[in-house]
Design a protein around this motif. Structure first.
Motif, PDB file in Angstrom:
ATOM      1  N   SER A  96       0.844  -1.203   0.000  1.00  9.91           N
ATOM      2  CA  SER A  96       0.000   0.000   0.000  1.00  9.91           C
ATOM      3  C   SER A  96       0.873   1.245   0.000  1.00  9.91           C
ATOM      4  O   SER A  96       0.561   2.240  -0.663  1.00  9.91           O
ATOM      5  CB  SER A  96      -0.952  -0.003   1.193  1.00  9.91           C
ATOM      6  N   HIS A  97       1.995   1.172   0.740  1.00  7.20           N
ATOM      7  CA  HIS A  97       2.930   2.292   0.776  1.00  7.20           C
ATOM      8  C   HIS A  97       3.489   2.549  -0.627  1.00  7.20           C
ATOM      9  O   HIS A  97       3.461   3.679  -1.125  1.00  7.20           O
ATOM     10  CB  HIS A  97       4.058   1.998   1.760  1.00  7.20           C
ATOM     11  N   LEU A  98       3.992   1.495  -1.268  1.00  8.78           N
ATOM     12  CA  LEU A  98       4.577   1.610  -2.611  1.00  8.78           C
ATOM     13  C   LEU A  98       3.543   2.171  -3.576  1.00  8.78           C
ATOM     14  O   LEU A  98       3.821   3.112  -4.330  1.00  8.78           O
ATOM     15  CB  LEU A  98       5.032   0.249  -3.154  1.00  8.78           C
ATOM     16  N   PHE A  99       2.367   1.580  -3.540  1.00  8.91           N
ATOM     17  CA  PHE A  99       1.290   1.908  -4.460  1.00  8.91           C
ATOM     18  C   PHE A  99       0.892   3.392  -4.364  1.00  8.91           C
ATOM     19  O   PHE A  99       0.940   4.121  -5.347  1.00  8.91           O
ATOM     20  CB  PHE A  99       0.111   0.999  -4.118  1.00  8.91           C
ATOM     21  N   PHE A 100       0.546   3.841  -3.158  1.00 10.38           N
ATOM     22  CA  PHE A 100       0.048   5.209  -3.007  1.00 10.38           C
ATOM     23  C   PHE A 100       1.132   6.262  -3.236  1.00 10.38           C
ATOM     24  O   PHE A 100       0.862   7.312  -3.816  1.00 10.38           O
ATOM     25  CB  PHE A 100      -0.609   5.405  -1.638  1.00 10.38           C
ATOM     26  N   PHE A 101       2.358   5.982  -2.762  1.00 11.76           N
ATOM     27  CA  PHE A 101       3.422   6.979  -2.931  1.00 11.76           C
ATOM     28  C   PHE A 101       3.783   7.129  -4.404  1.00 11.76           C
ATOM     29  O   PHE A 101       3.939   8.246  -4.897  1.00 11.76           O
ATOM     30  CB  PHE A 101       4.659   6.599  -2.104  1.00 11.76           C
ATOM     31  N   ILE A 102       3.892   6.009  -5.115  1.00 10.75           N
ATOM     32  CA  ILE A 102       4.228   6.060  -6.544  1.00 10.75           C
ATOM     33  C   ILE A 102       3.104   6.749  -7.333  1.00 10.75           C
ATOM     34  O   ILE A 102       3.376   7.580  -8.190  1.00 10.75           O
ATOM     35  CB  ILE A 102       4.524   4.629  -7.102  1.00 10.75           C
ATOM     36  N   ILE A 103       1.848   6.429  -7.017  1.00 11.11           N
ATOM     37  CA  ILE A 103       0.722   7.097  -7.715  1.00 11.11           C
ATOM     38  C   ILE A 103       0.793   8.615  -7.468  1.00 11.11           C
ATOM     39  O   ILE A 103       0.609   9.418  -8.379  1.00 11.11           O
ATOM     40  CB  ILE A 103      -0.651   6.547  -7.263  1.00 11.11           C
ATOM     41  N   GLY A 104       1.094   8.982  -6.224  1.00 14.53           N
ATOM     42  CA  GLY A 104       1.223  10.402  -5.873  1.00 14.53           C
ATOM     43  C   GLY A 104       2.302  11.081  -6.704  1.00 14.53           C
ATOM     44  O   GLY A 104       2.071  12.142  -7.293  1.00 14.53           O
ATOM     45  N   LEU A 105       3.480  10.461  -6.788  1.00 10.32           N
ATOM     46  CA  LEU A 105       4.592  11.055  -7.542  1.00 10.32           C
ATOM     47  C   LEU A 105       4.271  11.116  -9.035  1.00 10.32           C
ATOM     48  O   LEU A 105       4.567  12.112  -9.694  1.00 10.32           O
ATOM     49  CB  LEU A 105       5.889  10.262  -7.319  1.00 10.32           C
ATOM     50  N   ILE A 106       3.655  10.050  -9.556  1.00  9.28           N
ATOM     51  CA  ILE A 106       3.313  10.034 -10.987  1.00  9.28           C
ATOM     52  C   ILE A 106       2.271  11.119 -11.296  1.00  9.28           C
ATOM     53  O   ILE A 106       2.362  11.798 -12.317  1.00  9.28           O
ATOM     54  CB  ILE A 106       2.845   8.624 -11.429  1.00  9.28           C
ATOM     55  N   THR A 107       1.318  11.305 -10.411  1.00  7.41           N
ATOM     56  CA  THR A 107       0.316  12.360 -10.605  1.00  7.41           C
ATOM     57  C   THR A 107       0.999  13.734 -10.626  1.00  7.41           C
ATOM     58  O   THR A 107       0.658  14.598 -11.432  1.00  7.41           O
ATOM     59  CB  THR A 107      -0.768  12.307  -9.503  1.00  7.41           C
ATOM     60  N   LEU A 108       1.995  13.890  -9.747  1.00  4.84           N
ATOM     61  CA  LEU A 108       2.762  15.144  -9.697  1.00  4.84           C
ATOM     62  C   LEU A 108       3.541  15.350 -11.000  1.00  4.84           C
ATOM     63  O   LEU A 108       3.546  16.450 -11.566  1.00  4.84           O
ATOM     64  CB  LEU A 108       3.735  15.064  -8.512  1.00  4.84           C
TER      65      LEU A 108
END
Lengths: 220, 92
Positions: A96-108
């Protein structure tokens, strides 16, 4: 943040405190972005808000798991979630950590690209998630990928600072550079607790700078 | 050549134009004061009405006019903060 080996309780205490602080700061940034989007309809504000929302969810989940580790609540959570194995819970937490943090960075990153193409966004997301899921060492790939994304984001904020030389733009640039250095330290933290602590400390400074920027902006 | 205005700036210019005209203004004045084409202005006015930033007043003597709502006044108060936030996080 991701940790495999059992950590001393003082480190867990510090981790818990910092993760809750990160979650609150990123959520505040997210709320402010959505407020601007609601008033102006600026698409970039909406994307920025979603990016920080994902990052915030990541820290809320992490703090919840750290709390569980600190108070030895893992068994209770396992039975509540009907998970047989304790390791599965840790694995869910890490993913969940990997998933949400990566989605956050990709959205940025997607926000900085200035393009309106949901296909591009999904493509970048799919490539990143699949490369993590199918690699033999998921954590290393995750940190390397996050570092690449953070290098790109830091470069974007460097350009933003050169175009608009203000204290606020400088604070954001330094914050993302600290996030990048912190992330690089986490690559080495898998086997070394010192790197883990340094990484967390750098991350702490990064979010303090973001908070300071938010304070400077909102007190005008 | 000046850079393209963001939505935030265009909305600010429209609301500021209304405020300067004692908070009541005709659509043609909005168009000139905020430097927009008729089509663009109509689109923005529709959005501002939907967002409750302005309200339409149908006065038989003056024709169709617009005035600021409380939310519109708040937008103008918050504008500098919003610009500061967007500038610092590169949201332009």
């Amino acid at each position: 943040m991701v940790h495999f080996n059992p950590l001393p309780s003082w480190i867990l205490n510090y981790t818990l405190f910092s993760e809750i602080a990160f979650a609150i700061i990123t959520f505040a940034v997210c709320l402010y972005s959505f407020k601007i989007y609601k008033l102006s309809g600026e698409k970039k504000s909406q994307l920025f808000g979603f990016a920080f929302l994902f990052i915030s969810i990541n820290y809320f989940l992490q703090s919840f798991l750290t709390l569980a580790a600190l108070f030895k609540l893992e068994q209770n959570i396992c039975s509540l979630m009907k998970i047989q194995d304790l390791q599965m819970l840790t694995l869910y937490g890490i993913y969940s950590h990997l998933f949400f943090f990566i989605i956050g960075l990709i959205t940025l990153v997607y926000m900085t690209l200035n393009i309106k193409s949901i296909k591009t966004y999904i493509l970048i997301l799919a490539i990143s998630i699949v490369s993590i899921l199918f690699s033999s060492n998921k954590i290393y790939i995750y940190y390397v990928l996050a570092s690449i994304l953070l290098i790109y984001i830091s470069f974007y904020y460097l350009m933003n600072y050169t175009k608009n030389k203000q204290i606020k733009t400088l604070l954001v640039l330094i914050a993302f550079l600290f996030l990048l250095f912190g992330n690089i330290h986490f690559i080495f933290s898998i086997n070394h607790q010192v790197y883990y602590l340094i990484g967390h400390f750098l991350e702490f400074i990064a979010y303090l700078l973001i908070l300071l920027n938010l304070f400077l902006v909102s007190r005008k | 050549m000046s850079k393209k205005r963001s939505r935030l700036e265009v909305i600010h210019d429209i609301l500021e134009a209304i405020k300067r005209k004692n908070k009541i203004i005709k659509p043609t004045h909005i168009m000139y004061k905020s430097n927009l084409s008729h089509k663009m202005m109509q689109s923005y006015l529709k959005e501002l009405l939907e967002k409750d930033l302005i309200k339409e007043i149908n006065d038989s003597g003056k024709g169709k006019t617009f005035s600021l709502t409380q939310k519109g006044i708040e937008y103008l108060d918050q504008y500098k903060k919003m610009i500061g936030f967007m500038d610092s996080f590169g949201l332009y």
